[in-house]
Design a protein around this motif. Sequence first.
Motif, short mmCIF file in Angstrom:
data_model
loop_
_atom_site.label_atom_id
_atom_site.label_comp_id
_atom_site.label_asym_id
_atom_site.label_seq_id
_atom_site.Cartn_x
_atom_site.Cartn_y
_atom_site.Cartn_z
N GLU A 62 0.82 -1.20 0.00
CA GLU A 62 0.00 0.00 0.00
C GLU A 62 0.86 1.26 0.00
OE1 GLU A 62 -3.14 0.34 -0.33
OE2 GLU A 62 -3.83 -1.73 -0.13
N LEU A 63 2.00 1.21 0.68
CA LEU A 63 2.88 2.38 0.79
C LEU A 63 3.89 2.47 -0.34
CD1 LEU A 63 3.62 2.31 4.62
CD2 LEU A 63 2.01 3.78 3.40
N ARG A 64 3.80 1.57 -1.28
CA ARG A 64 4.76 1.57 -2.38
C ARG A 64 4.57 2.81 -3.25
NH1 ARG A 64 5.65 -3.68 -6.28
NH2 ARG A 64 7.66 -3.07 -7.17
N ASP A 65 5.67 3.49 -3.54
CA ASP A 65 5.67 4.73 -4.33
C ASP A 65 4.82 5.82 -3.67
OD1 ASP A 65 7.23 3.38 -6.19
OD2 ASP A 65 5.47 2.73 -7.34
N GLN A 66 4.71 5.78 -2.34
CA GLN A 66 3.95 6.78 -1.60
C GLN A 66 4.85 7.42 -0.54
OE1 GLN A 66 0.81 7.69 -2.32
NE2 GLN A 66 0.59 6.13 -3.91
N ASP A 67 4.44 8.56 -0.06
CA ASP A 67 5.15 9.22 1.03
C ASP A 67 4.74 8.53 2.34
OD1 ASP A 67 6.54 10.83 2.72
OD2 ASP A 67 5.40 12.66 2.31
N VAL A 68 5.64 7.79 2.93
CA VAL A 68 5.29 6.98 4.10
C VAL A 68 4.94 7.86 5.30
CG1 VAL A 68 6.66 5.00 3.38
CG2 VAL A 68 7.75 6.82 4.71
N TYR A 69 5.46 9.06 5.36
CA TYR A 69 5.18 9.93 6.51
C TYR A 69 3.76 10.47 6.48
CZ TYR A 69 10.16 9.77 7.54
OH TYR A 69 11.43 9.35 7.86
N GLN A 70 3.12 10.47 5.30
CA GLN A 70 1.72 10.89 5.25
C GLN A 70 0.80 9.87 5.93
OE1 GLN A 70 0.55 11.67 1.23
NE2 GLN A 70 1.63 13.63 1.13
N PHE A 71 1.20 8.60 5.91
CA PHE A 71 0.38 7.54 6.49
C PHE A 71 0.99 6.99 7.78
CE2 PHE A 71 -0.06 7.58 1.88
CZ PHE A 71 -1.43 7.64 1.71
N ARG A 72 1.85 7.75 8.40
CA ARG A 72 2.52 7.27 9.61
C ARG A 72 1.52 7.02 10.74
NH1 ARG A 72 7.04 10.66 13.10
NH2 ARG A 72 7.15 9.20 14.86
N ALA A 73 0.55 7.89 10.89
CA ALA A 73 -0.43 7.72 11.97
C ALA A 73 -1.30 6.49 11.74
CB ALA A 73 -1.31 8.97 12.09
N ALA A 74 -1.39 6.00 10.52
CA ALA A 74 -2.25 4.86 10.23
C ALA A 74 -1.62 3.55 10.69
CB ALA A 74 -2.55 4.80 8.73
N TYR A 75 -0.30 3.40 10.51
CA TYR A 75 0.35 2.13 10.86
C TYR A 75 1.20 2.23 12.11
CZ TYR A 75 4.58 4.14 8.72
OH TYR A 75 5.65 4.95 8.42
N SER A 76 1.29 3.39 12.75
CA SER A 76 2.15 3.56 13.92
C SER A 76 1.76 2.65 15.09
CB SER A 76 2.13 5.03 14.36
OG SER A 76 2.87 5.22 15.55
N PRO A 77 0.47 2.54 15.49
CA PRO A 77 0.15 1.66 16.62
C PRO A 77 0.52 0.20 16.38
CG PRO A 77 -1.68 3.14 16.13
CD PRO A 77 -0.72 3.26 15.00
N GLY A 78 0.27 -0.29 15.18
CA GLY A 78 0.60 -1.68 14.89
C GLY A 78 2.10 -1.92 14.88
N LEU A 79 2.87 -0.98 14.33
CA LEU A 79 4.32 -1.14 14.29
C LEU A 79 4.93 -1.13 15.69
CD1 LEU A 79 6.96 -1.38 12.72
CD2 LEU A 79 6.93 1.11 12.43
N GLN A 80 4.48 -0.22 16.55
CA GLN A 80 5.01 -0.16 17.90
C GLN A 80 4.68 -1.43 18.69
OE1 GLN A 80 4.04 3.44 20.03
NE2 GLN A 80 4.45 4.75 18.27
N GLU A 81 3.46 -1.93 18.52
CA GLU A 81 3.09 -3.15 19.24
C GLU A 81 3.88 -4.35 18.72
OE1 GLU A 81 1.01 -4.51 22.45
OE2 GLU A 81 0.80 -2.51 21.58
N PHE A 82 4.14 -4.37 17.41
CA PHE A 82 4.93 -5.47 16.86
C PHE A 82 6.36 -5.42 17.38
CE2 PHE A 82 8.06 -6.66 13.62
CZ PHE A 82 7.77 -8.01 13.47
N ILE A 83 6.97 -4.23 17.43
CA ILE A 83 8.34 -4.11 17.95
C ILE A 83 8.39 -4.55 19.41
CG2 ILE A 83 10.13 -2.43 18.52
CD1 ILE A 83 9.33 -0.89 16.01
N GLU A 84 7.37 -4.22 20.16
CA GLU A 84 7.32 -4.64 21.56
C GLU A 84 7.29 -6.17 21.66
OE1 GLU A 84 4.36 -4.15 25.45
OE2 GLU A 84 3.95 -3.08 23.57
N ALA A 85 6.45 -6.82 20.86
CA ALA A 85 6.36 -8.28 20.90
C ALA A 85 7.63 -8.93 20.37
CB ALA A 85 5.14 -8.75 20.09
#
Length: 300
Positions: free
Chosen positions: A104-127
């Motif tokens: 979904e983020l391919r060829d897109q500005d990842v910082y525009q969608f940072r708030a969308a995937y931030s909770p999942g990424l932080q929880e994954f890093i924790e696990a």
Amino acid sequence: MPKNGGTGHRNNAPRKRQTPAVQLDEENPIVQAFRNYSNELTMKHDRHERIVKLSRDITIESKRIIFLLHSIDSRKQNKEKVLEEARQRLTKLIEVNFRAVALELRDQDVYQFRAAYSPGLQEFIEAYTYMEYLCYEDGEGENEAKSVSDWQAIQSVMQYVEESSKPKGEPTEGEEMEVVPLDEKKSPKKFQFFVDPTEYILGLSDLTGELMRRCINSLGSGDTDTCLETCKTLQHFYTGYISLNCQRARELWRKITTMRQSVLKAENVCYNVKVRGGEAAKWGATFDQKPAEDVDEGFY
């Protein structure tokens, strides 16, 4: 009868004539530009919602993996089995869910969608880091020191290759095999899921909460050595985080405040082990036994 009989109803007032709507000229370049803006915003909102749904699935599965890792008990001897299951489920998250987000983020500005995937990424890093900590928890010697993956190590795991199209079946009788020129044979394209270093720091700070729970749970199971060792790890984490200059980073400062509370809880548990642990060993493990006569109970 109305109170003001002489005055008529407001609805009887003459209405203004509605002017007919002017039809837009679709050939106007300004109208065409705004049509393109509308389509672009619609596509952006749809992509944002899809990433939010994927991030929600990652968050739920990561929490379940953390709950699974907390089920490790030295008395049940189930550590290897639980770690293997957690490793497989984390690998599935990387290969399926994060791959879908990366597409979904391919060829897109990842910082525009940072708030969308931030909770999942932080929880994954924790696990993910909690699983690694438990894997290296029993390490002895200099070659098997306890450690967790840094930002670059997690980024190297999030590398993907575009799936090539399925090859066609063998030609039947009467059909000729299609010859593909060498120019059209292209190597598969590679893409990645960008792991923001800031998200890594925030996700790693949540690991201290799980370590605090492990410290308390290990005391409940009678493993005082793990309790003391986990408290030392928490102190090292807190020492490293307070050295950061994060007055302007509100979210990180909030997590450091929570980390300090976790360290205090773990330290209180260790204090009770050191101070009252000797008394428990002196009095015995069962409460039905009476103390010996030579034991000073503190009474006159």
